[in-house]
Motif scaffolding. Structure first.
Motif, PDB file in Angstrom:
ATOM      1  N   UNK A  74     -16.346  -6.992 115.984  1.00  0.00           N
ATOM      2  CA  UNK A  74     -14.908  -7.301 115.665  1.00  0.00           C
ATOM      3  C   UNK A  74     -14.058  -6.456 115.713  1.00  0.00           C
ATOM      4  N   UNK A  75     -14.377  -5.255 114.856  1.00  0.00           N
ATOM      5  CA  UNK A  75     -13.932  -3.957 114.823  1.00  0.00           C
ATOM      6  C   UNK A  75     -13.621  -3.258 115.981  1.00  0.00           C
ATOM      7  N   UNK A  76     -14.445  -3.339 117.177  1.00  0.00           N
ATOM      8  CA  UNK A  76     -14.080  -2.903 118.516  1.00  0.00           C
ATOM      9  C   UNK A  76     -13.120  -3.625 119.116  1.00  0.00           C
ATOM     10  N   UNK A  77     -13.132  -4.799 118.939  1.00  0.00           N
ATOM     11  CA  UNK A  77     -12.108  -5.741 119.736  1.00  0.00           C
ATOM     12  C   UNK A  77     -10.723  -5.268 118.917  1.00  0.00           C
ATOM     13  N   UNK A  78     -10.537  -4.993 117.648  1.00  0.00           N
ATOM     14  CA  UNK A  78      -9.495  -4.800 117.030  1.00  0.00           C
ATOM     15  C   UNK A  78      -8.881  -3.568 117.237  1.00  0.00           C
ATOM     16  N   UNK A 103     -11.502  -0.101 107.322  1.00  0.00           N
ATOM     17  CA  UNK A 103     -12.923  -0.904 107.212  1.00  0.00           C
ATOM     18  C   UNK A 103     -13.778   0.027 107.738  1.00  0.00           C
ATOM     19  N   UNK A 104     -13.437   0.469 109.115  1.00  0.00           N
ATOM     20  CA  UNK A 104     -14.626   1.419 109.842  1.00  0.00           C
ATOM     21  C   UNK A 104     -14.875   2.515 108.903  1.00  0.00           C
ATOM     22  N   UNK A 105     -14.046   3.264 108.270  1.00  0.00           N
ATOM     23  CA  UNK A 105     -14.497   4.270 107.499  1.00  0.00           C
ATOM     24  C   UNK A 105     -15.220   4.143 106.226  1.00  0.00           C
ATOM     25  N   UNK A 106     -14.835   2.845 105.405  1.00  0.00           N
ATOM     26  CA  UNK A 106     -15.394   2.444 104.455  1.00  0.00           C
ATOM     27  C   UNK A 106     -16.733   1.923 104.838  1.00  0.00           C
ATOM     28  N   UNK A 107     -17.069   1.406 105.840  1.00  0.00           N
ATOM     29  CA  UNK A 107     -18.437   0.803 106.146  1.00  0.00           C
ATOM     30  C   UNK A 107     -19.252   1.862 106.714  1.00  0.00           C
ATOM     31  N   UNK A 108     -18.627   2.860 107.064  1.00  0.00           N
ATOM     32  CA  UNK A 108     -19.928   3.975 107.710  1.00  0.00           C
ATOM     33  C   UNK A 108     -20.078   3.563 108.955  1.00  0.00           C
ATOM     34  N   UNK A 109     -19.403   2.992 109.783  1.00  0.00           N
ATOM     35  CA  UNK A 109     -19.753   2.560 111.227  1.00  0.00           C
ATOM     36  C   UNK A 109     -19.122   3.801 111.941  1.00  0.00           C
ATOM     37  N   UNK A 111     -16.707   3.953 114.147  1.00  0.00           N
ATOM     38  CA  UNK A 111     -16.724   3.809 115.886  1.00  0.00           C
ATOM     39  C   UNK A 111     -15.788   4.738 116.486  1.00  0.00           C
ATOM     40  N   UNK A 112     -16.236   5.089 117.592  1.00  0.00           N
ATOM     41  CA  UNK A 112     -15.633   6.138 118.379  1.00  0.00           C
ATOM     42  C   UNK A 112     -14.231   5.306 119.088  1.00  0.00           C
ATOM     43  N   UNK A 113     -14.390   4.048 118.941  1.00  0.00           N
ATOM     44  CA  UNK A 113     -13.074   3.162 119.308  1.00  0.00           C
ATOM     45  C   UNK A 113     -11.852   3.361 118.455  1.00  0.00           C
ATOM     46  N   UNK A 114     -12.062   3.837 117.149  1.00  0.00           N
ATOM     47  CA  UNK A 114     -10.985   4.375 116.598  1.00  0.00           C
ATOM     48  C   UNK A 114     -10.126   5.435 117.170  1.00  0.00           C
ATOM     49  N   UNK A 115     -10.717   6.189 118.015  1.00  0.00           N
ATOM     50  CA  UNK A 115      -9.750   7.075 118.924  1.00  0.00           C
ATOM     51  C   UNK A 115      -8.757   6.781 119.836  1.00  0.00           C
ATOM     52  N   UNK A 116      -8.872   5.239 119.981  1.00  0.00           N
ATOM     53  CA  UNK A 116      -7.838   4.605 120.861  1.00  0.00           C
ATOM     54  C   UNK A 116      -6.343   4.648 120.088  1.00  0.00           C
ATOM     55  N   UNK A 117      -6.439   4.941 118.852  1.00  0.00           N
ATOM     56  CA  UNK A 117      -5.243   4.941 118.100  1.00  0.00           C
ATOM     57  C   UNK A 117      -4.249   6.158 118.691  1.00  0.00           C
ATOM     58  N   UNK A 118      -4.922   7.180 119.178  1.00  0.00           N
ATOM     59  CA  UNK A 118      -4.203   8.300 119.917  1.00  0.00           C
ATOM     60  C   UNK A 118      -3.132   7.689 120.950  1.00  0.00           C
ATOM     61  N   UNK A 119      -3.785   6.744 121.729  1.00  0.00           N
ATOM     62  CA  UNK A 119      -2.893   5.976 122.773  1.00  0.00           C
ATOM     63  C   UNK A 119      -1.722   5.494 122.274  1.00  0.00           C
ATOM     64  N   UNK A 146     -10.685   8.289 103.156  1.00  0.00           N
ATOM     65  CA  UNK A 146     -11.580   7.406 102.943  1.00  0.00           C
ATOM     66  C   UNK A 146     -12.966   7.576 103.473  1.00  0.00           C
ATOM     67  N   UNK A 147     -13.046   7.933 104.626  1.00  0.00           N
ATOM     68  CA  UNK A 147     -14.299   8.368 105.217  1.00  0.00           C
ATOM     69  C   UNK A 147     -14.851   9.483 104.556  1.00  0.00           C
ATOM     70  N   UNK A 148     -14.079  10.585 104.247  1.00  0.00           N
ATOM     71  CA  UNK A 148     -14.690  11.857 103.609  1.00  0.00           C
ATOM     72  C   UNK A 148     -15.043  11.339 101.997  1.00  0.00           C
TER      73      UNK A 148
END
Length: 426
Positions: A74-78, A103-109, A111-119, A146-148
């Motif tokens: 779900x996070x990857x699709x989001x 959610x991604x940082x708090x869960x510890x996943x 995901x590298x898909x978070x880098x799509x925010x750069x686009x 949050x992840x740190x």
């Protein structure tokens, strides 16, 4: 002997033009079919994100590899699907993906898909006001913090600073592309404006040239036809009493006609496409030709008395032509409108400060059997042409009837001789 061959650099120089052409084609497709391009780009990143999840590649960098698989999908699709709206609503897309990033940082996943925010950040820098970059940076930094806090692994700066550098570089890249697009758009607009101005200048030049040609043709044809008309009228009266004078009038008509045709042919030759090869480069009339002009008017039946003070040598050629044409038009008007008993006087004065001309006549415009007054009241092309010629040299022109009881008509011209003003061809 060892043969030394020059090192070829073709391979290094031909790749760049190819890359530029490829980039231009991609941009052309993007401009023509933006939705198709957005679907292709979004579909590509969706496939990459799902592939990362399906291959468990995300677990190699995750702080908590035990995150449930459905949540990861779900996070990857989001992170990837909202890229479809990155151009129309970039801030809304970034806000949504930043919430997913929390959610991604708090869960510890992680995901590298978070880098799509750069686009999305690139599109914000490219399309929105620059002040929105601060808000965008804060939204993207919050999940990092949050992840740190949630999974402290190394020093906090080692976990946050590289991402901040990436955000800054992408934002600068978007600003650079935006500046280049703005500069290109400004150049295109300037080129279009210059093209419009060039077309306007061409139309103005064409209109001015048409006016000049019409003025010349009016002066040439109008004057000579007036002389011919006067000669023909005089010849018809003289035919019954003095055949010799009638023959002289016919000879004068032929001479005037040939002169008019010659001047008209020269003017038309200048207008032809092969003018440089065939045009007769005869000089324009000058003040030295005034005597010939007055003699022709006298031959047409108008008594003219002329007085000249000074010498025309100091008058530039353009001003000489203007003075000549004004005198010619004034005498032509007298021939046409002065009546059968009219006489004319031409007074020309050359002074250091300019040329002054007075042309007066005694015409009333009343011909036998044709009651009325003079019709050369200033509404025709002749007086308009005189005023246009005069205005070229900042001169003054006065034309109007003389006070009664003597009556008649007067044309007064003064052209200043200013050495600082360029001479023009009227």
């Amino acid at each position: 002997m060892t043969e030394i061959r020059p090192t070829s650099t073709t391979g290094s120089t031909t790749g760049l033009p190819y890359l530029q052409r490829l980039t231009q084609r991609v941009r052309a497709i993007d401009r023509r079919h933006p939705l198709v391009w957005d679907l292709l780009l979004t579909g590509f990143y969706v496939i990459v994100a799902i592939t990362d999840v399906a291959g468990d590649g995300w677990r190699t960098v995750a702080a908590d590899p035990g995150v449930p698989q459905p949540l990861v999908i779900v996070m990857s699709l989001c992170f990837s699907v909202p890229l479809l709206w990155r151009r129309r609503h970039p801030m809304a897309v970034l806000a949504f993906t930043s919430a997913v990033g929390l959610v991604n940082s708090a869960s510890g996943a992680l995901l590298q898909a978070a880098m799509l925010q750069l686009i999305v950040l690139f599109n914000i820098a490219l399309r929105l006001p620059l002040k929105t970059l601060g808000t965008a940076g804060a939204m993207m930094t919050l999940p990092l913090v949050v992840g740190v806090v949630r999974f402290p692994d190394d020093s906090w700066d080692a976990q946050i600073v590289p991402y901040l550098w990436a955000y800054s570089l992408v934002a600068l890249l978007g600003i650079a592309v935006r500046s280049r697009q703005d500069h290109t758009a400004a150049l295109v607009e300037r080129a279009q404006r210059l093209e419009v101005e060039r077309d306007q200048q061409a139309r103005l030049a064409t209109a001015a040239e048409r006016t000049r040609i019409a003025r010349e043709m009016h002066d040439i044809i109008g004057h000579n036809l007036s002389v011919i008309t006067g000669l023909a009228d005089g010849g018809s009266y003289a035919a019954a009493k003095s055949p010799e004078r009638a023959a002289q009038a016919l000879e004068a008509i032929g001479t005037t006609s040939r002169q008019a045709l010659s001047e008209l042919r020269r003017l038309l030759d200048v207008l032809s496409d092969d003018a440089p090869a065939t045009a007769e480069l005869a000089p324009q009339p000058a003040l030295s030709d005034l005597a010939q002009l007055i003699d022709g008017v006298r031959a047409a039946g108008l008594p003219v008395r002329s007085t000249v003070r000074g010498a025309p040598e100091s008058v530039p050629a353009g001003r000489q032509l203007a003075v000549y044409r004004v005198i010619q038009e004034a005498l032509t008007n007298t021939l046409k409108h002065g009546g059968p008993d009219a006489t004319a006087t031409v007074d020309v004065t050359y002074a250091p400060d300019g040329v002054t001309v007075d042309v007066t006549d005694t015409g009333t415009g009343r011909a036998p059997g044709a009651p009325g007054t003079r019709t050369d009241t200033g509404s025709g092309r002749g007086l308009t042409g005189m005023r246009e010629r005069t205005s070229l040299y900042d001169g003054t022109l006065e034309a109007g009837p003389l006070p009664r009881p003597s009556g008649g008509w007067r044309v007064h011209l003064h052209l200043p001789l200013s050495p600082a003003k360029d001479d023009k061809t009227p």
